[in-house]
Design a protein around this motif. Structure first.
Motif, mmCIF file in Angstrom:
data_model
loop_
_atom_site.group_PDB
_atom_site.id
_atom_site.type_symbol
_atom_site.label_atom_id
_atom_site.label_comp_id
_atom_site.label_asym_id
_atom_site.label_seq_id
_atom_site.Cartn_x
_atom_site.Cartn_y
_atom_site.Cartn_z
ATOM 1 N N ASN A 154 0.821 -1.217 0.000
ATOM 2 C CA ASN A 154 0.000 0.000 0.000
ATOM 3 C C ASN A 154 0.856 1.267 0.000
ATOM 4 N N ASN A 155 1.757 1.363 -0.984
ATOM 5 C CA ASN A 155 2.632 2.532 -1.118
ATOM 6 C C ASN A 155 3.405 2.849 0.163
ATOM 7 N N ASN A 156 3.973 1.805 0.760
ATOM 8 C CA ASN A 156 4.820 1.943 1.936
ATOM 9 C C ASN A 156 4.046 2.338 3.198
ATOM 10 N N LYS A 157 2.755 2.095 3.219
ATOM 11 C CA LYS A 157 1.940 2.468 4.376
ATOM 12 C C LYS A 157 1.520 1.278 5.228
ATOM 13 N N LEU A 158 1.823 0.064 4.756
ATOM 14 C CA LEU A 158 1.356 -1.133 5.431
ATOM 15 C C LEU A 158 2.470 -2.179 5.470
ATOM 16 N N ILE A 159 2.669 -2.776 6.627
ATOM 17 C CA ILE A 159 3.619 -3.876 6.793
ATOM 18 C C ILE A 159 2.808 -5.127 7.102
ATOM 19 N N SER A 160 3.025 -6.164 6.314
ATOM 20 C CA SER A 160 2.350 -7.434 6.532
ATOM 21 C C SER A 160 3.381 -8.458 7.007
ATOM 22 N N ILE A 161 3.241 -8.901 8.248
ATOM 23 C CA ILE A 161 4.152 -9.897 8.800
ATOM 24 C C ILE A 161 3.768 -11.248 8.197
ATOM 25 N N GLN A 162 4.686 -11.806 7.407
ATOM 26 C CA GLN A 162 4.417 -13.032 6.669
ATOM 27 C C GLN A 162 4.773 -14.294 7.453
ATOM 28 N N TYR A 163 5.902 -14.243 8.151
ATOM 29 C CA TYR A 163 6.361 -15.452 8.828
ATOM 30 C C TYR A 163 7.482 -15.097 9.809
ATOM 31 N N ILE A 164 7.603 -15.878 10.857
ATOM 32 C CA ILE A 164 8.728 -15.760 11.777
ATOM 33 C C ILE A 164 9.369 -17.132 11.833
ATOM 34 N N LEU A 165 10.671 -17.164 11.606
ATOM 35 C CA LEU A 165 11.379 -18.429 11.460
ATOM 36 C C LEU A 165 12.568 -18.493 12.407
ATOM 37 N N ASP A 166 12.714 -19.618 13.063
ATOM 38 C CA ASP A 166 13.881 -19.880 13.898
ATOM 39 C C ASP A 166 15.030 -20.233 12.961
ATOM 40 N N THR A 167 16.086 -19.451 12.976
ATOM 41 C CA THR A 167 17.181 -19.639 12.028
ATOM 42 C C THR A 167 18.041 -20.858 12.342
ATOM 43 N N ARG A 168 17.755 -21.533 13.430
ATOM 44 C CA ARG A 168 18.480 -22.773 13.725
ATOM 45 C C ARG A 168 17.908 -23.935 12.909
#
Length: 111
Positions: A81-95
């Motif tokens: 949305n033209n830099n007005k919205l952040i959608s958190i897609q996923y959180i991943l454990d890097t291990r």
């Protein structure tokens, strides 16, 4: 100021991380991790925050997903949305095997 939203699979991944920590390290540690991750996500509200595209996803042709680190986790998000919205897609454990998990998420159309 940007607005933060959560994709369903991102929310589920975060819930699973917290449940795992509660079961293995207790609710106090889970609360600390929650505060750390949410604090980092809150920083994304500012349009001045430096963003970084996910290298792992760039390698397979996905160029609209960014990442922010909260070791040992990575938060994957999209800017919409033209830099007005952040959608958190996923959180991943890097291990975990990052490439394998991300490839499965792409195949399942979850990122």
């Amino acid at each position: 100021m940007r607005k933060i939203i959560w994709a369903k699979h991102g929310e589920n991944a975060f819930d699973n991380i917290l449940k795992y920590i509660i079961e293995n390290s207790g609710s106090i540690n889970a609360s600390k991790v929650y505060d750390e991750i949410i604090g980092k996500i809150e920083l994304l509200k500012s349009e001045r925050v430096t963003t970084r595209k996910s290298q792992e996803l760039l390698e397979i042709g996905i160029n609209d997903v960014f990442e922010i680190n909260v070791k040992p986790w990575k938060i994957y998000y999209k800017i919409l949305n033209n830099n007005k919205l952040i959608s958190i897609q996923y959180i991943l454990d890097t291990r975990r095997n990052i490439e394998e998990v991300l490839l499965n998420l792409v195949i399942e159309n979850k990122i």
